[in-house]
Scaffold this active site. Structure first.
Site: not given
Ligand SMILES: *[C@@H]1O[C@H](CO)[C@@H](O)[C@H](O)[C@H]1NC(C)=O
Ligand SMILES: *[C@@H]1O[C@H](CO)[C@@H](O)[C@H](O)[C@H]1NC(C)=O
Length: 466
Positions: A152, A346
């Site tokens: 992440d 992202d």
């Protein structure tokens, strides 16, 4: 005589014109085929259910880990690999992540602190994990235990569930990390400067806590451990969360590897070894693997960079999107459309989000170029879908993004569509004006994406997984 000359001139003019028109036409046709579109096998949009095709890059590059899709043929975490991916659930959680990025941006610190006090959690709030589709496996402790963590770039602190799970642990596929069987484990004391912004202590041990937007939480000891990336890359004293009370939907992964820009993220902590540079590749499908590589090893010569901008979200990498091309058309985008809310890149958002005006323009050009294909109803956040039943190949307009600094990145053919089923393959973009634009992980597929955080720039190159 002059009539003759005029006639000759006309002929010459005509020839020149014909010749010009002809070559121009040929170039157009050529570019229509070669430059402005890709033809892809319809079957390649879907993962093969049984066989894993690993990326050679991860095993051949120094300091490299495999990036694996949670539910694909390469995953040891999913118990029902053959089960169809639950796309509606994936995109529902994707929307939840996007909304939490938004709400995180709009909340102020005071809210956070009062909320944290009221629930006796240390004051940290993470965004929603989202669909948590990709993980890497890293060694923690001495002797090392292999632990699979969600990958992440929108989170900072790395954490894993820890025995004895003083509060509670959710179920995970691998054995949980046990600090008492590791000789290199250290609790961080409350007097440590690293404990400064953490609100709670237990005895004299520093506690961490993260409450994710979807109600998931992890609370436990802030600790230091040895992390083993590869046999030759062993890093001492990496701060991480040893989670004693964990709840939530983490897809059976043991925790999370934080790759964000904050000081607790893995790349920030390992700057002396890896210079705060990492690169990764999201695989083309769930039955392929990609890589996550620390340091500049294996970074291709052809990488083109765009500056990291200060993002309105402190745990995300901001970038500037300047323009988008669809096929031979440059979308008419006024620069202010993006500058209002900015843009981030992202790894954890699936579908790319754009300002609604930009999305509408992209969709209209895409539809025009795809007018020969049978359309079907939209699904979840996607609204432009096609039925490819019976087709072996499809020809898609190429899509490229222009980023700040003049870097143009052409998406891969797999980075444009979200394939629910062969009869419902959808344009993997959505419009929303209340959030920053988000360059999501469908669009990142197969690209080599370099985060040179020290150099404040993000780079892109084609064919990053192979
Ligand atoms: C845009 O995002 C907001 C908040 O994240 C959400 O409430 C809204 O439904 C979204 N709008 C559209 C058009 O998807
Ligand atoms: C870390 O702190 C916990 C709670 O006080 C304790 O149970 C554990 O033994 C400590 N671990 C080490 C290695 O000191």
């Amino acid at each position: 005589m002059s009539i003759m000359r005029n006639f000759l001139n006309m002929i010459i003019l005509l020839c020149v014109c014909l010749n010009w028109c002809f070559t121009e036409g040929a170039e157009k046709r050529e570019s229509g085929k070669v430059l402005d579109s890709y033809t892809i096998q319809v079957s390649s949009l879907f993962p093969s259910s049984s066989s894993c095709v690993p990326s050679s890059k991860a095993s051949n590059t120094k300091s490299s880990l495999r990036v694996v899709h949670m539910h694909g043929a390469c995953s040891h975490l999913s118990s029902n690999k053959d089960a169809r991916l639950d796309h509606d659930e994936i995109l529902r959680r994707d929307q939840a992540r996007v909304e939490s990025i938004h709400s995180k941006l709009s909340k102020n610190i005071a809210d956070e602190v009062s909320k944290a006090k009221s629930t006796e959690l240390p004051a940290k709030s993470g965004i929603t994990i989202g669909s948590a589709n990709y993980f890497v496996t890293i060694g923690i402790g001495t002797p090392k235990q292999d632990i699979s963590l969600i990958f992440d770039t929108g989170s900072d602190l790395t954490w894993t569930q820890c025995e004895p799970c003083l509060g509670s642990c959710y179920s995970q596929k691998e054995p949980k990390f046990n600090p008492s069987s590791s000789s290199s484990y250290h609790n961080v004391s409350c007097s440590s400067p690293m404990c400064e912004n953490t609100a709670s202590c237990s005895a004299s041990n520093c506690l961490y806590g993260i409450r994710y937007g979807d109600g998931s939480i992890t609370v436990g000891f802030l600790a230091k451990e040895k992390f083993t990336v590869t046999n030759s890359d062993v890093l001492d004293d990496v701060y991480f969360g040893c989670g004693e009370n964990n709840r939530g939907l983490f897809n059976g992964a043991a925790g999370l590897l934080g790759l964000g820009p904050g000081k607790f993220s893995f790349p920030s902590q390992t700057t002396t070894t890896y210079n705060n540079i990492f690169s990764y590749c999201i695989p083309s499908s769930a039955s392929n693997t990609g890589h996550l590589t620390f340091g500049s090893a294996g970074v291709s010569e052809s990488v083109k960079f765009t500056p990291i901008t200060s993002s309105s979200s402190s745990s995300h990498y901001g970038i500037n999107i300047i323009g988008i091309n669809v096929g031979d058309k440059k979308l008419e985008i006024t620069p202010t459309l993006f500058s209002t809310r900015g843009a981030i890149i992202d790894s954890g958002t699936v579908i790319t989000r754009l300002p609604t005006k930009v999305y509408a323009e992209l969709r209209s050009v895409f539809k025009e170029k795809m007018s020969s294909y049978k359309t079907t109803s939209g699904r979840s956040v996607t609204d432009t879908c096609y039925d490819f039943t019976g087709l072996e190949t499809v020809t898609l307009p190429k899509i490229s993004f222009s980023f700040g600094g003049g870097t143009v990145v052409e998406l891969d053919g797999k980075g444009i569509l979200y394939p629910f089923t062969i009869s419902q393959v959808c344009l993997a973009f959505a419009g929303n004006d209340t959030i920053p634009a988000i360059f999501g992980n469908v669009q990142q597929k197969t690209l080599e994406i370099v985060h040179d955080v020290a150099g404040r720039r993000v780079g892109f190159a084609p064919n990053g997984c192979s």
